[in-house]
Design a protein around this motif. Sequence first.
Motif, mmCIF file in Angstrom:
data_model
loop_
_atom_site.group_PDB
_atom_site.id
_atom_site.type_symbol
_atom_site.label_atom_id
_atom_site.label_comp_id
_atom_site.label_asym_id
_atom_site.label_seq_id
_atom_site.Cartn_x
_atom_site.Cartn_y
_atom_site.Cartn_z
ATOM 1 N N LYS A 55 0.848 -1.186 0.000
ATOM 2 C CA LYS A 55 0.000 0.000 0.000
ATOM 3 C C LYS A 55 0.881 1.231 0.000
ATOM 4 C CE LYS A 55 -3.561 0.652 2.547
ATOM 5 N NZ LYS A 55 -4.351 1.283 1.459
ATOM 6 N N ASP A 56 0.551 2.188 -0.822
ATOM 7 C CA ASP A 56 1.360 3.391 -0.967
ATOM 8 C C ASP A 56 0.638 4.560 -0.313
ATOM 9 O OD1 ASP A 56 3.303 5.148 -1.731
ATOM 10 O OD2 ASP A 56 2.589 5.368 -3.791
ATOM 11 N N CYS A 57 0.764 4.663 1.026
ATOM 12 C CA CYS A 57 0.054 5.735 1.725
ATOM 13 C C CYS A 57 0.974 6.586 2.593
ATOM 14 C CB CYS A 57 -1.103 5.174 2.559
ATOM 15 S SG CYS A 57 -0.617 3.916 3.736
ATOM 16 N N HIS A 109 -2.448 2.467 -3.739
ATOM 17 C CA HIS A 109 -2.988 3.156 -2.565
ATOM 18 C C HIS A 109 -4.254 2.482 -2.038
ATOM 19 C CE1 HIS A 109 -3.941 6.371 0.207
ATOM 20 N NE2 HIS A 109 -5.141 6.461 -0.318
#
Length: 252
Positions: free
Chosen positions: A154-156, A181
């Motif tokens: 996850k790209d958060c 995301h």
Amino acid sequence: MTLVARSPGGRSVELTEAGSQLLGHADAIAGHLESARADLAAFADGRTGELRIGAVPSVAAALVPVLAEELRARAPRITLAVSESYFPSELLDSLAAGVLDLVVAPEDEPREGLDSATIMCDPYVVLVPAGDPLTTLGRRLTPADLARRDLIGKDCGTASQRALAAALSDYGLGPPRIRAHDLREVQALVRRGLGIAVVPSLLLDGPDETIDRLPVHHFIPDRRIALTTRSNGARTPAVEFAAGIIRAYADE
């Protein structure tokens, strides 16, 4: 104006019509005063007013319905307003600014003027396609098992995501080959066999027949969920009331 008069025998006193009307008004006033006292007591006990809660979506989905149900049963005059953000830091900024009353989110950097305490731990799991060879090992997973596979992350950029990346890195895992995301994107990538993903359990809904979940809590630390309020002098009774409900649910 005569309010009372003696009875014909002179042995008792009776209300005149004007007296009876005045008594009715007095009873009504007494009723309003009692209602006002009840309202003040309810406010003092935290059973009325508006409660503004901030939470990350995964935690909101788990805790807010329970809180709303308890408030409806025990404090139906409390109005509940929920704000969500994927970024705990944004929620804490709003709490510090007085926009929110209470935040439930993964632990973040300490803030002056805010009191934070861990209320629950959220274990990570590995998502793999249904029937993946990792599901048939007959033993607990090891970091070496994951090292042989491409990771989807996850790209958060949150504090908890950074902590997860650090924990994976300690075992030589990562960085992810693919970053996405939204959890739905992550799951779609896993279903197509493009990699496996390590995600917190609270992010997931019910069972998914296309994806299996495998525990990794024995080598990846849990995500820690904190309840944060403003310092003692800035907390309202309604906040204390709601915080007690949340803590009780988390303890279960």
